[in-house]
Design a protein around this motif. Structure first.
Motif, PDB file in Angstrom:
ATOM      1  N   THR A  44       0.684  -1.033   0.038  1.00  0.00           N
ATOM      2  CA  THR A  44       0.018  -0.008   0.057  1.00  0.00           C
ATOM      3  C   THR A  44       0.768   1.419  -0.063  1.00  0.00           C
ATOM      4  OG1 THR A  44      -1.749  -1.238   1.302  1.00  0.00           O
ATOM      5  CG2 THR A  44      -1.628   1.326   1.251  1.00  0.00           C
ATOM      6  N   TRP A  45       1.933   1.182   0.787  1.00  0.00           N
ATOM      7  CA  TRP A  45       2.811   2.266   0.814  1.00  0.00           C
ATOM      8  C   TRP A  45       3.577   2.681  -0.602  1.00  0.00           C
ATOM      9  CZ3 TRP A  45       5.021   6.808   2.246  1.00  0.00           C
ATOM     10  CH2 TRP A  45       6.270   7.004   1.863  1.00  0.00           C
ATOM     11  N   ARG A  46       3.871   1.598  -1.212  1.00  0.00           N
ATOM     12  CA  ARG A  46       4.674   1.761  -2.513  1.00  0.00           C
ATOM     13  C   ARG A  46       3.838   2.168  -3.380  1.00  0.00           C
ATOM     14  NH1 ARG A  46       9.407  -1.150  -3.353  1.00  0.00           N
ATOM     15  NH2 ARG A  46       9.115  -0.158  -5.462  1.00  0.00           N
ATOM     16  N   GLN A  47       2.277   1.811  -3.506  1.00  0.00           N
ATOM     17  CA  GLN A  47       1.532   2.098  -4.374  1.00  0.00           C
ATOM     18  C   GLN A  47       1.118   3.683  -4.465  1.00  0.00           C
ATOM     19  OE1 GLN A  47      -1.408  -1.093  -4.636  1.00  0.00           O
ATOM     20  NE2 GLN A  47      -0.640  -1.658  -6.252  1.00  0.00           N
ATOM     21  N   HIS A  48       0.909   4.055  -3.021  1.00  0.00           N
ATOM     22  CA  HIS A  48       0.491   5.432  -2.813  1.00  0.00           C
ATOM     23  C   HIS A  48       1.414   6.328  -2.207  1.00  0.00           C
ATOM     24  CE1 HIS A  48      -3.494   3.727  -4.074  1.00  0.00           C
ATOM     25  NE2 HIS A  48      -3.254   2.455  -3.008  1.00  0.00           N
ATOM     26  N   ARG A  49       2.653   6.023  -2.326  1.00  0.00           N
ATOM     27  CA  ARG A  49       3.563   6.769  -1.643  1.00  0.00           C
ATOM     28  C   ARG A  49       3.434   8.334  -2.233  1.00  0.00           C
ATOM     29  NH1 ARG A  49       9.127   3.663  -3.373  1.00  0.00           N
ATOM     30  NH2 ARG A  49       8.641   3.797  -5.543  1.00  0.00           N
ATOM     31  N   ALA A  50       3.450   8.498  -3.610  1.00  0.00           N
ATOM     32  CA  ALA A  50       3.020   9.728  -4.164  1.00  0.00           C
ATOM     33  C   ALA A  50       2.032  10.469  -3.585  1.00  0.00           C
ATOM     34  CB  ALA A  50       2.892   9.515  -5.729  1.00  0.00           C
ATOM     35  N   GLN A  51       0.925  10.115  -3.341  1.00  0.00           N
ATOM     36  CA  GLN A  51      -0.335  10.809  -2.737  1.00  0.00           C
ATOM     37  C   GLN A  51       0.107  11.431  -1.394  1.00  0.00           C
ATOM     38  OE1 GLN A  51      -0.769   8.122  -4.509  1.00  0.00           O
ATOM     39  NE2 GLN A  51      -3.158   7.882  -5.188  1.00  0.00           N
ATOM     40  N   ILE A  52       0.729  10.196  -0.489  1.00  0.00           N
ATOM     41  CA  ILE A  52       1.075  10.569   0.769  1.00  0.00           C
ATOM     42  C   ILE A  52       2.330  11.584   0.893  1.00  0.00           C
ATOM     43  CG2 ILE A  52       2.160   9.524   3.046  1.00  0.00           C
ATOM     44  CD1 ILE A  52       0.890   6.818   1.937  1.00  0.00           C
ATOM     45  N   ALA A  60       1.816  15.178   2.566  1.00  0.00           N
ATOM     46  CA  ALA A  60       2.546  15.616   3.557  1.00  0.00           C
ATOM     47  C   ALA A  60       3.528  17.034   3.254  1.00  0.00           C
ATOM     48  CB  ALA A  60       3.707  14.563   3.884  1.00  0.00           C
ATOM     49  N   GLY A  61       3.906  16.945   2.018  1.00  0.00           N
ATOM     50  CA  GLY A  61       4.714  18.181   1.793  1.00  0.00           C
ATOM     51  C   GLY A  61       3.905  19.527   1.719  1.00  0.00           C
ATOM     52  N   LEU A  62       2.649  19.135   1.054  1.00  0.00           N
ATOM     53  CA  LEU A  62       1.670  20.214   1.021  1.00  0.00           C
ATOM     54  C   LEU A  62       1.293  20.740   2.585  1.00  0.00           C
ATOM     55  CD1 LEU A  62      -0.830  19.478  -1.830  1.00  0.00           C
ATOM     56  CD2 LEU A  62       1.283  21.074  -1.748  1.00  0.00           C
ATOM     57  N   LEU A  63       0.975  19.691   3.381  1.00  0.00           N
ATOM     58  CA  LEU A  63       0.741  20.407   4.743  1.00  0.00           C
ATOM     59  C   LEU A  63       2.188  20.793   5.485  1.00  0.00           C
ATOM     60  CD1 LEU A  63      -1.179  16.877   6.107  1.00  0.00           C
ATOM     61  CD2 LEU A  63      -2.036  19.258   6.004  1.00  0.00           C
ATOM     62  N   ALA A  64       3.203  20.276   5.145  1.00  0.00           N
ATOM     63  CA  ALA A  64       4.395  21.075   5.779  1.00  0.00           C
ATOM     64  C   ALA A  64       4.585  22.513   5.219  1.00  0.00           C
ATOM     65  CB  ALA A  64       5.629  20.337   5.385  1.00  0.00           C
ATOM     66  N   LEU A  65       4.271  22.919   3.845  1.00  0.00           N
ATOM     67  CA  LEU A  65       4.389  23.983   3.296  1.00  0.00           C
ATOM     68  C   LEU A  65       3.115  24.959   3.938  1.00  0.00           C
ATOM     69  CD1 LEU A  65       5.511  25.929   1.110  1.00  0.00           C
ATOM     70  CD2 LEU A  65       3.928  24.964  -0.497  1.00  0.00           C
ATOM     71  N   LEU A  66       2.008  24.462   4.320  1.00  0.00           N
ATOM     72  CA  LEU A  66       1.084  25.229   4.688  1.00  0.00           C
ATOM     73  C   LEU A  66       1.359  25.422   6.132  1.00  0.00           C
ATOM     74  CD1 LEU A  66      -1.733  26.520   4.727  1.00  0.00           C
ATOM     75  CD2 LEU A  66      -2.808  24.223   5.277  1.00  0.00           C
ATOM     76  N   GLY A  67       1.983  24.579   6.639  1.00  0.00           N
ATOM     77  CA  GLY A  67       2.441  24.861   8.249  1.00  0.00           C
ATOM     78  C   GLY A  67       3.581  25.965   8.334  1.00  0.00           C
ATOM     79  N   ALA A  84      -5.499  11.465  10.038  1.00  0.00           N
ATOM     80  CA  ALA A  84      -4.416  11.864  10.738  1.00  0.00           C
ATOM     81  C   ALA A  84      -4.134  13.266  10.200  1.00  0.00           C
ATOM     82  CB  ALA A  84      -3.087  10.980  10.650  1.00  0.00           C
ATOM     83  N   GLY A  85      -4.010  13.395   8.862  1.00  0.00           N
ATOM     84  CA  GLY A  85      -3.895  14.493   7.943  1.00  0.00           C
ATOM     85  C   GLY A  85      -4.738  15.686   8.274  1.00  0.00           C
TER      86      GLY A  85
END
Length: 320
Positions: free
Chosen positions: A5-13, A17-24, A127-128
């Motif tokens: 699941t991680w390998r298939q969806h790591r791009a979205q994750i 995470a990057g957008l949340l970090a940028l927003l933060g 969690a996001g």
């Protein structure tokens, strides 16, 4: 399966995470800079509800207009993006590319494949949403301390507490169900955007009925003392006690531009109060914040469960 699941969806994750970090970083930077600005330019007791704080509020609004614009669109855009880029491709892309024929004929049963994917990605979505809620809750008091909390403004209400997590989960489940319905990613994305918009508007209309509104009668003013109360409705109360939407025969002259001139409006209202009229306001007090939060989150959670069940049922019945 978790690793797959991680390998298939790591791009979205990773992108989320990057957008949340940028927003933060954006929220943190603006909050720190605003704190310095307030400390240097604010009158004593500001920001707050005092009249003297009005100029500071205007200055902050102009200074951080870009940040406010991002924040204003976030309650609708964030869940729509989650549904479109997390939920819609989850099954829609498998069908579209035909990879489900390989993935669902391995040693792992289809039901287990679905259970792991939905649970892992659903937990990540929740969690996001909670992380976004935490960031917004820490950011707003710098600008709105003493003015309001988070109840009267529907947009803000959807960005704090458990609301972001509930909306993100709902959008994710809607996208997943749409993927099984269309078996194509783009139509599923379009349905998510439309569905989230319609749902948000519908719950906005229904939210007034989450509890029986309180009623109070005002004399001399049409404004509640609490700026964070959620208004439901209002009416004029004649001296006889009858409620009317607009006083028809009151003896108070009303100019045509009464709705456009605050001075004329104030004079007309003062005349009505002088003749014994009162102003009845129906509202929800800010103390109902968590009641409304959990009520709406419960509605969205039930809808998410129903959509997730629909997606699983359609997938198990039509695996090919």
């Amino acid at each position: 399966m978790i690793w797959v699941t991680w390998r298939q969806h790591r791009a979205q994750i990773l992108v989320t995470a990057g957008l949340l970090a940028l927003l933060g970083a954006l929220l943190l930077g603006s909050a720190v800079e605003a704190s310095w600005y307030v400390a240097e330019h604010a009158p004593p007791g500001c920001p707050g509800p005092a009249v003297a704080c009005g100029e500071l509020a205007v200055a902050l609004g102009q200074r951080y207009d870009a940040v406010y614009s991002v924040f204003g669109w976030m309650p609708l855009v964030a869940p729509a993006l989650i549904g479109a880029f997390w939920g819609a491709p989850l099954l829609g892309r498998e069908y579209e590319r035909g990879t489900h024929r390989l993935a669902w004929t391995q040693a792992v049963p289809v039901w287990r494949w679905l259970a792991v994917k939905l649970s892992v990605l659903g937990a990540a979505v929740v969690a996001g949403g909670l992380l976004l809620s935490l960031m917004v809750s820490l950011w707003r008091p710098v600008f709105r301390a003493g003015v309001d909390s988070t109840f009267g403004n529907i947009g803000v209400f959807n960005m704090v507490g458990v609301e972001p997590a509930a909306w993100w989960l709902y959008a994710f489940a809607l996208g997943t169900a749409a993927g099984t319905l269309f078996r194509r990613t783009l139509p599923a994305m379009a349905l998510v955007v439309a569905g989230v918009t319609v749902t948000m508007f519908t719950l906005f209309q229904l939210s007034d009925y989450y509890a029986e509104p309180a009623r109070t009668e005002l004399s001399g003013t049409v404004q509640l003392d609490d700026p964070d109360a959620r208004l439901v409705g209002a009416a004029w109360v004649e001296p006889s006690g009858r409620e009317v939407a607009e006083p028809s025969v009151s003896g108070c002259p009303r100019r045509v531009d009464v709705g456009q001139s605050s001075k004329n409006t104030d004079a007309w209202q003062a005349c009505l109060f002088g003749k014994g009229y009162r102003y009845a306001v129906y509202y929800h007090a800010p103390s109902r914040f968590w009641r409304f939060q959990w009520t709406e989150a419960g509605i969205l959670a039930l809808a998410s469960a129903a959509l997730g069940g629909l997606a699983v049922r359609r997938t198990l019945r039509r695996p090919g």
